[in-house]
Design a protein around this motif. Sequence first.
Motif, PDB file in Angstrom:
ATOM      1  N   PRO A  34      -7.143  -7.772   7.424  1.00  0.00           N
ATOM      2  CA  PRO A  34      -7.413  -8.821   8.198  1.00  0.00           C
ATOM      3  C   PRO A  34      -7.579  -8.323   9.856  1.00  0.00           C
ATOM      4  CG  PRO A  34      -5.721  -9.516   6.548  1.00  0.00           C
ATOM      5  CD  PRO A  34      -5.865  -7.986   6.831  1.00  0.00           C
ATOM      6  N   ILE A  35      -6.681  -7.335  10.038  1.00  0.00           N
ATOM      7  CA  ILE A  35      -6.713  -7.039  11.557  1.00  0.00           C
ATOM      8  C   ILE A  35      -7.455  -5.545  11.677  1.00  0.00           C
ATOM      9  CG2 ILE A  35      -4.827  -8.369  12.252  1.00  0.00           C
ATOM     10  CD1 ILE A  35      -3.135  -5.867  12.158  1.00  0.00           C
ATOM     11  N   LYS A  36      -7.993  -4.973  10.666  1.00  0.00           N
ATOM     12  CA  LYS A  36      -8.510  -3.822  10.842  1.00  0.00           C
ATOM     13  C   LYS A  36      -7.933  -2.861  11.286  1.00  0.00           C
ATOM     14  CE  LYS A  36     -13.278  -6.136  10.394  1.00  0.00           C
ATOM     15  NZ  LYS A  36     -14.708  -5.919  11.056  1.00  0.00           N
ATOM     16  N   GLN A  37      -6.777  -2.561  10.744  1.00  0.00           N
ATOM     17  CA  GLN A  37      -5.811  -1.594  11.067  1.00  0.00           C
ATOM     18  C   GLN A  37      -5.039  -1.059   9.828  1.00  0.00           C
ATOM     19  OE1 GLN A  37      -3.279  -2.883  14.385  1.00  0.00           O
ATOM     20  NE2 GLN A  37      -5.067  -3.745  15.548  1.00  0.00           N
ATOM     21  N   SER A  38      -4.326  -0.140   9.812  1.00  0.00           N
ATOM     22  CA  SER A  38      -3.356   0.374   8.784  1.00  0.00           C
ATOM     23  C   SER A  38      -2.055   0.784   9.523  1.00  0.00           C
ATOM     24  CB  SER A  38      -3.938   1.581   8.115  1.00  0.00           C
ATOM     25  OG  SER A  38      -4.928   1.187   7.226  1.00  0.00           O
ATOM     26  N   ARG A  39      -1.004   0.845   8.814  1.00  0.00           N
ATOM     27  CA  ARG A  39       0.344   1.097   9.151  1.00  0.00           C
ATOM     28  C   ARG A  39       0.877   2.234   8.091  1.00  0.00           C
ATOM     29  NH1 ARG A  39      -1.258  -0.979  12.776  1.00  0.00           N
ATOM     30  NH2 ARG A  39      -0.188  -2.622  14.166  1.00  0.00           N
ATOM     31  N   GLN A  66     -12.676  -2.597   4.851  1.00  0.00           N
ATOM     32  CA  GLN A  66     -12.497  -3.655   5.396  1.00  0.00           C
ATOM     33  C   GLN A  66     -13.757  -4.486   5.762  1.00  0.00           C
ATOM     34  OE1 GLN A  66     -10.087  -2.022   8.559  1.00  0.00           O
ATOM     35  NE2 GLN A  66     -11.762  -1.580   9.967  1.00  0.00           N
ATOM     36  N   GLU A  67     -14.592  -3.908   5.732  1.00  0.00           N
ATOM     37  CA  GLU A  67     -16.241  -4.347   6.229  1.00  0.00           C
ATOM     38  C   GLU A  67     -16.641  -5.315   5.236  1.00  0.00           C
ATOM     39  OE1 GLU A  67     -17.182  -3.927   9.172  1.00  0.00           O
ATOM     40  OE2 GLU A  67     -15.360  -2.686   9.652  1.00  0.00           O
ATOM     41  N   HIS A  68     -16.117  -5.449   4.033  1.00  0.00           N
ATOM     42  CA  HIS A  68     -16.302  -6.163   2.881  1.00  0.00           C
ATOM     43  C   HIS A  68     -15.804  -7.703   3.108  1.00  0.00           C
ATOM     44  CE1 HIS A  68     -18.039  -3.842  -0.670  1.00  0.00           C
ATOM     45  NE2 HIS A  68     -16.919  -3.098  -0.476  1.00  0.00           N
ATOM     46  N   LEU A  69     -16.342  -8.807   2.592  1.00  0.00           N
ATOM     47  CA  LEU A  69     -15.763  -9.975   2.684  1.00  0.00           C
ATOM     48  C   LEU A  69     -14.252  -9.997   2.222  1.00  0.00           C
ATOM     49  CD1 LEU A  69     -18.747 -12.078   1.215  1.00  0.00           C
ATOM     50  CD2 LEU A  69     -18.186 -11.875   3.535  1.00  0.00           C
ATOM     51  N   PRO A  70     -13.444 -11.003   2.739  1.00  0.00           N
ATOM     52  CA  PRO A  70     -12.078 -10.923   2.236  1.00  0.00           C
ATOM     53  C   PRO A  70     -11.745 -10.661   0.781  1.00  0.00           C
ATOM     54  CG  PRO A  70     -12.609 -12.571   4.180  1.00  0.00           C
ATOM     55  CD  PRO A  70     -13.807 -11.963   3.490  1.00  0.00           C
ATOM     56  N   LEU A  71     -12.308 -11.120   0.096  1.00  0.00           N
ATOM     57  CA  LEU A  71     -11.934 -11.466  -1.291  1.00  0.00           C
ATOM     58  C   LEU A  71     -12.449 -10.208  -2.287  1.00  0.00           C
ATOM     59  CD1 LEU A  71     -12.368 -15.229  -2.353  1.00  0.00           C
ATOM     60  CD2 LEU A  71     -10.435 -13.947  -1.564  1.00  0.00           C
ATOM     61  N   LEU A 102     -16.681   5.190  -1.728  1.00  0.00           N
ATOM     62  CA  LEU A 102     -15.457   4.457  -1.122  1.00  0.00           C
ATOM     63  C   LEU A 102     -15.649   2.918  -0.942  1.00  0.00           C
ATOM     64  CD1 LEU A 102     -13.729   6.832   1.360  1.00  0.00           C
ATOM     65  CD2 LEU A 102     -13.329   6.707  -1.126  1.00  0.00           C
ATOM     66  N   TYR A 103     -16.916   2.595  -0.356  1.00  0.00           N
ATOM     67  CA  TYR A 103     -17.135   1.386  -0.078  1.00  0.00           C
ATOM     68  C   TYR A 103     -17.462   0.636  -1.344  1.00  0.00           C
ATOM     69  CZ  TYR A 103     -19.607  -2.951   1.839  1.00  0.00           C
ATOM     70  OH  TYR A 103     -20.093  -4.151   2.197  1.00  0.00           O
ATOM     71  N   ALA A 104     -17.761   1.322  -2.515  1.00  0.00           N
ATOM     72  CA  ALA A 104     -17.974   0.512  -3.748  1.00  0.00           C
ATOM     73  C   ALA A 104     -16.629   0.236  -4.599  1.00  0.00           C
ATOM     74  CB  ALA A 104     -18.957   1.227  -4.488  1.00  0.00           C
ATOM     75  N   THR A 105     -15.694   1.006  -4.277  1.00  0.00           N
ATOM     76  CA  THR A 105     -14.344   0.907  -5.170  1.00  0.00           C
ATOM     77  C   THR A 105     -13.964  -0.447  -5.296  1.00  0.00           C
ATOM     78  OG1 THR A 105     -12.959   1.435  -2.963  1.00  0.00           O
ATOM     79  CG2 THR A 105     -13.496   3.418  -4.453  1.00  0.00           C
ATOM     80  N   THR A 106     -14.238  -1.373  -4.391  1.00  0.00           N
ATOM     81  CA  THR A 106     -13.712  -2.549  -4.340  1.00  0.00           C
ATOM     82  C   THR A 106     -14.563  -3.689  -5.351  1.00  0.00           C
ATOM     83  OG1 THR A 106     -14.672  -3.377  -2.308  1.00  0.00           O
ATOM     84  CG2 THR A 106     -12.293  -2.344  -2.224  1.00  0.00           C
ATOM     85  N   VAL A 107     -15.776  -3.259  -5.564  1.00  0.00           N
ATOM     86  CA  VAL A 107     -16.765  -4.140  -6.219  1.00  0.00           C
ATOM     87  C   VAL A 107     -17.423  -3.593  -7.575  1.00  0.00           C
ATOM     88  CG1 VAL A 107     -17.295  -5.447  -4.237  1.00  0.00           C
ATOM     89  CG2 VAL A 107     -18.459  -3.340  -4.736  1.00  0.00           C
ATOM     90  N   GLY A 108     -16.453  -2.846  -8.126  1.00  0.00           N
ATOM     91  CA  GLY A 108     -17.044  -2.173  -9.400  1.00  0.00           C
ATOM     92  C   GLY A 108     -15.836  -1.495 -10.177  1.00  0.00           C
ATOM     93  N   LEU A 117      -3.257   9.321   5.452  1.00  0.00           N
ATOM     94  CA  LEU A 117      -4.406   8.886   6.682  1.00  0.00           C
ATOM     95  C   LEU A 117      -5.780   8.680   5.605  1.00  0.00           C
ATOM     96  CD1 LEU A 117      -3.856  11.216   9.350  1.00  0.00           C
ATOM     97  CD2 LEU A 117      -3.968   9.106   9.646  1.00  0.00           C
ATOM     98  N   GLY A 118      -5.962   9.299   4.414  1.00  0.00           N
ATOM     99  CA  GLY A 118      -6.758   9.141   3.420  1.00  0.00           C
ATOM    100  C   GLY A 118      -6.842   7.588   3.031  1.00  0.00           C
ATOM    101  N   HIS A 119      -5.650   7.097   2.796  1.00  0.00           N
ATOM    102  CA  HIS A 119      -5.728   5.584   2.500  1.00  0.00           C
ATOM    103  C   HIS A 119      -6.371   4.911   3.459  1.00  0.00           C
ATOM    104  CE1 HIS A 119      -3.622   6.204  -1.518  1.00  0.00           C
ATOM    105  NE2 HIS A 119      -2.616   6.716  -0.922  1.00  0.00           N
ATOM    106  N   ALA A 120      -5.932   5.231   5.035  1.00  0.00           N
ATOM    107  CA  ALA A 120      -6.287   4.418   6.129  1.00  0.00           C
ATOM    108  C   ALA A 120      -7.558   4.486   6.360  1.00  0.00           C
ATOM    109  CB  ALA A 120      -5.547   5.000   7.386  1.00  0.00           C
ATOM    110  N   TYR A 121      -8.271   5.558   5.943  1.00  0.00           N
ATOM    111  CA  TYR A 121      -9.788   5.731   6.117  1.00  0.00           C
ATOM    112  C   TYR A 121     -10.413   4.956   4.968  1.00  0.00           C
ATOM    113  CZ  TYR A 121     -13.997   8.501   6.490  1.00  0.00           C
ATOM    114  OH  TYR A 121     -15.550   8.646   6.728  1.00  0.00           O
ATOM    115  N   HIS A 122      -9.662   5.104   3.978  1.00  0.00           N
ATOM    116  CA  HIS A 122     -10.483   4.308   2.756  1.00  0.00           C
ATOM    117  C   HIS A 122     -10.479   2.647   3.279  1.00  0.00           C
ATOM    118  CE1 HIS A 122     -10.530   3.579  -1.905  1.00  0.00           C
ATOM    119  NE2 HIS A 122     -11.512   2.753  -1.365  1.00  0.00           N
TER     120      HIS A 122
END
Length: 582
Positions: A347-352, A381-386, A534-540, A371-376
């Motif tokens: 939601p704030i386009k960051q990672s910890r 994070q450019e996807h829609l929230p859901l 990586l972008y596709a990992t959330t929608v497939g 950092l790989g997780h952060a890069y992912h």
Amino acid sequence: MNGQWSLKELYLGYDTPDYQSDYTKLEETLNQLSNMELTDNLATIKKVIDLLEIQSDLTRKLYAFSSLQLSTNTTHEPSLTAIAKLRKLLSNHAKTNARIDRFLGNIKTDITQDEKLAQYQFLFAELKQQATHLLSDEVEEVIATMNLSAGQSWSQLQSFLTSTVETEFNGESLTLSDIRNLAYAEDSATRKAAYEAELAMYETIKEPVAFALNNIKSQVNDISRLRGYESALEVTLEQSRMSKATLDALIAAIKDALPSFQKYFKHKAGLLGYSNGLPFYELFAPIGESVAKNFTVDEMKEYLVEHFNKFAPDLAELTTEVFDKEYVDLFPRKGKVGGAFCSNLTPIKQSRILMNFDGNLRNVVTMAHELGHAYHGSIIQEHLPLNRSYTMPVAETASTFNENIIMNTVIAEADDKEKIGLLESLISDVAQIVVDILSRYIFETTVFEKRHDSFLFSKDLEAIMLEAQDQSYGEGLDSEFRHPFMWLCKGHYYSTGLSYYNFPYAFGGLFAKGLYVQYQNEPTGFVEKYREMLYATTVGTVEETAAKMGIDVTTKDFWTSALKEYENMIEEFIQLTRDIND
């Protein structure tokens, strides 16, 4: 840099207007969802999705603020209170969530008529499948409410006990994380003494944690059965968007490769002067000059930025940002959880990132992993929230790919003496995601099966763990010095909503190795395809994601080819150490 992360980008505190406003807005959003009249038409569906997006972002922010505080101080009372209040609020609306999920899972309206809803086609397909396992709204509400004082509380108990237990070691009071870090000490006597001290620490907390594990696994078994699943594993595979064929192919390939890893363990044992296999406390014993090198935090940052920049400049830029803006909590301290993790704050386009840094090369590799997780996270994070949630198996892909970037580059530039240490460090890490992960998978499978009709005291869990280690490590591990408490220190076992968090590490590690081989063979255009994947990992599904790189993960062939790369490294390491000794 003081080594502690900044959370001010989330909130400055619980009494601040921002936190209070977001909490109130979440309450209002949940109430709106609760009171909505659900009609199968585009307008209603769009309104529901809009509210769910708000709920998702607010919940992530509010929950992350408390959970991140607690990960560095498990006794922080304001955060314990806040997270309990948030969980209570969400559980009070479990009936609403079940009602909404059932509604969205059974709609007949063509959502592709709407540009925004069309982006949620995969989500709606998942909801349709999940709707077949939903219980009545009232029962779902009861389950969510009871979980607060059941599974979640047992999980908190394990976290609390393992983060606060201390022991005297060489005149100092050390936490469990401190003691476990000594497994990488240069001195064998220190490693053995730390191992013995670690086992003694578990003796003081083993039965309460055993009760926690028993009740969590029993709860998962019961709820899985009530929802019509054959097993907890079936639930996990559905959550993972992964077929049983893929898991079977992965496990079969790992079992075929065990002799090579066992050969490595026995060879390392011989190098260290042992004749009956490798004692557990020597699994991470450093061999070679390069592994003994220590890094400052600044040196670690420079090292990572330099090597990441050769692969993808945006990954190097992200690394710099994480350090410069204090997005990482570095050092072990009392009350802080062990291990390492990355939390994507989409939601704030960051990672910890949390880790327990003590300066060795393994810490650098761990940081690369997180950092790989952060890069992912920066990509999804450019996807829609859901559409921002990826599953366990693909969760470890970018992280382990980063490890490959660091280790393979350094090994290629090393002379033979340096290469010995670097190869050994890499192989010992891979052995964890292959051999040890297999033992964890066997252990958890056995515990789930036995919990149907048996209570497992610590002695029972210890026996199951030792048997699992025998099946995976075989003669590579000294039977007199195994680790019967590996179930106690791993927080992955202690979740009612996330079972079998073991095989995803093997999937991610071997999938990343296969990808890295692709990169080495055809670097041109790889990074662009990698980002798309990586972008596709959330929608497939994981199978669909892998197919974007031309990989079929349902057959053993791919996994065998990835493991072969590591088997070749084992042979190279064995030959190099023989040549040096000769």
